[in-house]
Write a protein that holds these residues in place. Sequence first.
Motif, PDB file in Angstrom:
ATOM      1  N   LEU A  23      -4.460   5.098 -15.743  1.00  0.00           N
ATOM      2  CA  LEU A  23      -3.142   4.698 -15.014  1.00  0.00           C
ATOM      3  C   LEU A  23      -3.063   3.351 -14.364  1.00  0.00           C
ATOM      4  O   LEU A  23      -3.884   2.830 -13.626  1.00  0.00           O
ATOM      5  CB  LEU A  23      -3.057   5.781 -13.972  1.00  0.00           C
ATOM      6  N   ALA A  24      -2.067   2.816 -14.760  1.00  0.00           N
ATOM      7  CA  ALA A  24      -1.715   1.211 -14.404  1.00  0.00           C
ATOM      8  C   ALA A  24      -0.622   1.383 -13.539  1.00  0.00           C
ATOM      9  O   ALA A  24       0.561   1.876 -13.824  1.00  0.00           O
ATOM     10  CB  ALA A  24      -1.403   0.358 -15.359  1.00  0.00           C
ATOM     11  N   VAL A  25      -0.691   0.737 -12.376  1.00  0.00           N
ATOM     12  CA  VAL A  25       0.293   0.575 -11.294  1.00  0.00           C
ATOM     13  C   VAL A  25       0.626  -0.678 -10.566  1.00  0.00           C
ATOM     14  O   VAL A  25      -0.576  -1.480 -10.557  1.00  0.00           O
ATOM     15  CB  VAL A  25      -0.280   1.329  -9.958  1.00  0.00           C
ATOM     16  N   SER A  26       1.731  -0.969 -10.503  1.00  0.00           N
ATOM     17  CA  SER A  26       1.950  -2.433 -10.003  1.00  0.00           C
ATOM     18  C   SER A  26       3.020  -2.329  -8.868  1.00  0.00           C
ATOM     19  O   SER A  26       3.568  -1.460  -8.442  1.00  0.00           O
ATOM     20  CB  SER A  26       2.755  -3.171 -11.167  1.00  0.00           C
ATOM     21  N   GLY A  27       2.838  -3.414  -7.840  1.00  0.00           N
ATOM     22  CA  GLY A  27       3.449  -3.150  -6.701  1.00  0.00           C
ATOM     23  C   GLY A  27       3.012  -4.727  -5.843  1.00  0.00           C
ATOM     24  O   GLY A  27       2.907  -5.604  -6.475  1.00  0.00           O
ATOM     25  N   SER A  28       2.706  -4.207  -4.568  1.00  0.00           N
ATOM     26  CA  SER A  28       2.355  -4.985  -3.764  1.00  0.00           C
ATOM     27  C   SER A  28       1.691  -4.605  -2.658  1.00  0.00           C
ATOM     28  O   SER A  28       1.394  -3.418  -2.324  1.00  0.00           O
ATOM     29  CB  SER A  28       3.674  -6.013  -3.150  1.00  0.00           C
ATOM     30  N   ASN A  29       0.725  -5.464  -1.963  1.00  0.00           N
ATOM     31  CA  ASN A  29      -0.051  -4.941  -0.517  1.00  0.00           C
ATOM     32  C   ASN A  29      -1.037  -3.959  -0.752  1.00  0.00           C
ATOM     33  O   ASN A  29      -1.080  -2.919   0.081  1.00  0.00           O
ATOM     34  CB  ASN A  29       1.006  -4.746   0.564  1.00  0.00           C
ATOM     35  N   PHE A  30      -1.690  -3.743  -1.945  1.00  0.00           N
ATOM     36  CA  PHE A  30      -2.380  -2.586  -2.170  1.00  0.00           C
ATOM     37  C   PHE A  30      -3.746  -3.078  -1.404  1.00  0.00           C
ATOM     38  O   PHE A  30      -4.704  -2.153  -1.581  1.00  0.00           O
ATOM     39  CB  PHE A  30      -2.963  -2.850  -4.083  1.00  0.00           C
TER      40      PHE A  30
END
Length: 475
Positions: free
Chosen positions: A44-51
Motif C-alpha cells: 500500500l503506497a500513501v502520499s500526503g504530508s506530516n506523516f
Amino acid sequence: MRRILAKCLRFAACLVLAAVPALAQGRGQPVVTTAVISADGSVLAVSGSNFGSNPLVSLGGYVLGGVGVNPQGTALSALMPALAPGSYQLVVTAGGNRSAAFEITVGAQGAAGATGAQGPAGADGADGADGAPGATGPQGPPGATGPTGAQGAAGPTGAQGPQGIPGVQGATGEQGATGPQGPAGAAGPLTGLTCLVNQVPKWDGEAWACGGTQGVGFSPVFPDTSNNTVLLEIDGVFQGNVVITGGPGFQIERIPGFLPDGRHSDSPGLNVEFPLIFEYAGDDAPALQQFHDSDPAVEGNRPASVVVKALSGMEVFRWNIFELRLTHIEPASEGRKRYTLEVQAPPDNIVWVQSGTGDFPVQSSNNLATDTRIEVEGIQLGPYPVVEVDTTNRTVTLTFDYIEGGESWGWAYTTAQGLDHNRNMSIIQETNGMETSRTNYYEVFPILFQHVTGFGQPEKVKLRLVIAYGWAELG
C-alpha cells in the motif's frame, strides 16, 4: 464528501478513495491525499504530508507492518493484508493525537467508457436594456461646530460622617428547595480499581466502581498467576513477563432514545478505555519507576503491546494500546508491585486499543452445562458463548473463548467509532441440538468489550462482550 480517483501510475490496480476529515486540528496535522495498492496486492503506497518518521498505519482495524516513510514525511509504504473487496478506513497516526483517516474502496477499476459526443452550444440570450440612472440629490451644507465649554472647578471634599450603629441581625431564612440534579460528568480515569474477573468496572457519573457480575465460569480469585502471565512490551521502557490483573478493553456510552411508539431505541456515544493493570517483580522495576516519575511534557505518552503466545512459545495474537502513561505504582501480592497504565486521551470516538491480528476465529465450542446458542444479524460469532440476560438494564453479556470470539472485537470497535449500531439478535433454546424456542432482541449494539482473563495462552482466553438492546419478544 469529496471523491478522488487515485492515479494508477505504475500500479495495475486502482482504488476509489474518499477523504475523511482529520481527527484533530492544528499545525503539523497528518494529511492523506492518495492511497494506491500495487498490482500484486502486497504493498500500500500513501502520499500526503506530516506523516512523521514512525507513523502507525491501520487499515480496517488491521495494524499494517513494514511501514517505511520518506525523509520529508510526505510518502509512506506498508505491507498490504489480504482483504475482501469493499470499503475500509485507512488511519495514519503520527504520534500524540495527530491522526488522519482516509476511506478506501478495494477492488479493480473497470475500463474507461468511450467519450460521448459533445452537444451543440446553446444560443446566447439577448441582453436586457440598461435602466436610466436616477438623479443625484443635492448635498446639504455642513453644520457649524459649537464652542467648547470651560471646565468647572472641582468641589471641596466633604467631611467623613460618623459610623452608623450596627443593625439587628435578621432571622434565618427557610432552607431553599433542592435544585435539579446536573448531568453526569464524563468518565474519568479508572485509577487504582481492581475488580474480580467476573465483575465489570462501571462509570456512575462521578467515579469508577466494580459493577455486578457478568458472565460465569471464571475463577473467583484474581489474579490467577499461572493463567495470566504474559509478555508486555512498553515502547522504549520495558519488555518482560507480567501478571495481568486488569485486561485491555473499552466501554461505550449509552445514550437513551425512544421510538414514536415508546419503545427504547438507544444510541452509542463516546468511549473510554479501561486501564491496563499488571503486577511485576524483577530487574526492570527501576525502569518502570523512572517512566512513572518522568515529566509527561518531556517523556510523552507511550504505546504498549500485550503478546499472547501458544504453549510452544509462538505468538498467536496481541493487543496494541496507545497514548499510555504509568500513573500508579502500589504494593501487590507475593512481593510484586501493581502498575497502572492509563490511556491519556479523553472520552472520544477513537479506540486507542487495537487487535494486532484483527478479528478472532469463528469456531463452535458448546459446553452444554453453561453455553447458549445466539445469532447476531450480519456478525460472525461462535454460536455457543456463555449468555447472561439482564432485563432490568436491558443488556446481554456474552463470554467467548478465543476460538469463538469471531467479530466481537471488530463489532465493538466500529460501534465505538459511530459507524455501526441497532442490529438484531436472537437467543435460541435447544434440546439435543434442535431449536425449541427463541427470543429476538432489537436495536442492539455493544457497550463494552474486554479481554478479562487467560492471557497465559489462547486456550485460556475469555473475552467479554456486553450488548445493549431496545426491546425483546418471543420468536
